[in-house]
Design a protein around this motif. Structure first.
Motif: not given
Length: 183
Positions: A48-69
């Motif tokens: 119940d504590s999972l928040d789609p907006a918070e999760d989306a923010a983490r994915w956006a950060e990851y995708l903005s600087d995704i490691p090459a491998d």
């Protein structure tokens, strides 16, 4: 079909590299998928504590600087994310027995409404084939041990549980995971 060829992606779904614009769809899908798949063995409070907006923010950060491998693949239909699969190197300490070229499927999530359509099989095969074409192997995936549906899915894809288990201290979830490997 030869074992090294991936099954076709369902006609209505396209597999491609994720971009930061996919982050809201990935975050929302992850929350739906976790609640559908893990409700029988994870705490209701956690789910119940999972928040789609918070999760989306983490994915956006990851995708903005995704490691090459690393790779983050999405499947989409009608402009919406229907699944995603993340791959990258294994943890060199935890999975040292697999060797330096080993890689891991770090997550595969399909829209719960699309389970059983072949989409998961196609997306997973796409991700594993990409790893193998890039010279990685063996390939492993971890699945929560109570999630027998996922374990069977990976076994049908040619992966075998090798007896290695883990509790991931970083995720705060006290559910053991089993490692499955395709050599």
């Amino acid at each position: 079909m030869p074992p090294d060829s991936a099954p076709p992606t369902p006609v209505s779904d396209r597999v491609r590299h994720a971009t930061a614009l996919d982050a809201p769809g990935i975050g929302a899908l992850k929350v739906r998928a976790w609640r559908a798949a893990y409700g029988s063995f994870m705490s209701r409070a956690l789910l119940d504590s999972l928040d789609p907006a918070e999760d989306a923010a983490r994915w956006a950060e990851y995708l903005s600087d995704i490691p090459a491998d690393h790779r983050l693949w999405v499947s989409e239909a009608a402009g919406g994310v229907t699944g995603f699969c993340r791959t990258g190197p294994t943890d060199a300490r935890r999975d040292a027995d697999l060797g330096g070229a080993a890689a891991e499927v770090h997550g595969l999530y399909i829209d719960p409404a699309r389970i059983g359509t072949g989409l998961g099989r196609a997306l997973f095969a796409h991700a594993v084939t990409d790893l193998e074409r890039r010279g990685h192997g063996p390939v492993c995936v971890y699945a929560y041990t109570p999630n027998t549906t996922a374990v069977r899915f990976y076994e049908r894809a040619g992966f075998t549980a090798d007896g290695t288990t883990r509790l991931d201290p970083d995720d705060g979830i006290e559910v053991p995971e089993v490692r499955l490997v395709k050599r």
